[in-house]
Scaffold this active site. Structure first.
Site, short mmCIF file in Angstrom:
data_model
loop_
_atom_site.label_atom_id
_atom_site.label_comp_id
_atom_site.label_asym_id
_atom_site.label_seq_id
_atom_site.Cartn_x
_atom_site.Cartn_y
_atom_site.Cartn_z
N ILE A 36 -6.46 -45.92 -39.34
CA ILE A 36 -5.90 -46.04 -40.69
C ILE A 36 -5.03 -47.29 -40.63
CG2 ILE A 36 -4.02 -44.44 -40.07
CD1 ILE A 36 -3.84 -43.57 -42.98
N SER A 37 -5.19 -48.19 -41.58
CA SER A 37 -4.45 -49.45 -41.54
C SER A 37 -2.95 -49.22 -41.60
CB SER A 37 -4.87 -50.35 -42.71
OG SER A 37 -6.25 -50.66 -42.65
N GLN A 38 -2.23 -50.17 -41.06
CA GLN A 38 -0.76 -50.18 -41.15
C GLN A 38 -0.37 -50.24 -42.64
OE1 GLN A 38 0.73 -53.55 -39.01
NE2 GLN A 38 2.83 -53.26 -39.72
#
Ligand code: SAH
Length: 187
Positions: A36-38
């Site tokens: 999951i992206s930052q």
């Protein structure tokens, strides 16, 4: 955009082992070697999209569906594609997504886009693309924009590609980020 992020419980998108870390500004594993992206990256890409209400937005790389939900919270129509069956299937049983019946989920290869659903006002790619996918430019409306982390190496250049009324494209260069690779075909 920050209000949208504020409304979304990020810990729902992660394994409960990450409950205490879910609101840290970091990427986390979501299985199948993906992340999951930052939140900073999600915010950065979302802002570059310059969304207008009711825009039709194509996302490549559904993953945890967090970015898709951020977009839906902002009042746009989301179409999102994931190439890994396992990750696609996980979202079918993810109860929180019932709150967002307008998001349309697809299992497929993002390089192909969704020709029968396009053209789109915006395209957001959430994996590292080695090149600008030509079919996704084709599926952009004139005046539409694509936000894409471009580059095959360890880090990518965030780019915004605008399709001009003439059909030509304008490219703008932003900061560098690190994404998992955009791969061809389905898995
Ligand atoms: N937007 C996601 C980020 C997930 S990481 C989120 O908010 O959680 C990037 C995702 O892109 C991975 O799930 C990976 O499987 C997917 N992906 C990589 N190449 C792809 C392609 N060609 N088509 C569709 N999805 C792709």
């Amino acid at each position: 955009m920050l209000e949208a992020i504020d409304r979304i419980p990020r810990h729902f998108f992660l394994d409960s082992a990450f409950d205490e870390k879910a609101y840290e500004d970091k990427a986390f594993p979501i299985g199948e070697g993906q992340t999951i992206s930052q939140p900073y990256t999600v915010a950065y890409q979302t802002q570059l999209l310059e969304l207008k209400p009711f825009n039709k937005v194509l996302e490549i790389g559904t993953g945890s569906a967090y970015q898709a939900v951020v977009l839906a919270e902002m009042g746009v129509q989301v179409y999102t594609i994931e190439r890994q069956k396992k990750l696609f299937d996980n979202n079918k049983t993810f109860a929180f997504l019932k709150k967002y019946p307008s998001i349309k989920f697809f299992y497929g290869d993002g390089y192909e886009g969704l020709p029968t659903y396009g053209p789109f006002d915006r395209v957001i790619i959430t994996a590292a693309a080695p090149e600008i996918p030509p079919k996704l430019i084709e599926q952009l409306k004139p005046g539409g924009m694509m936000v894409i982390p471009l580059g095959a190496g360890d880090s990518q250049q965030m780019m915004r590609v605008t399709k001009l009324e003439s059909g030509a494209v304008k490219e703008e260069v932003f900061d560098r980020f690190s994404f998992v690779p955009m791969l061809g075909g389905k898995k």
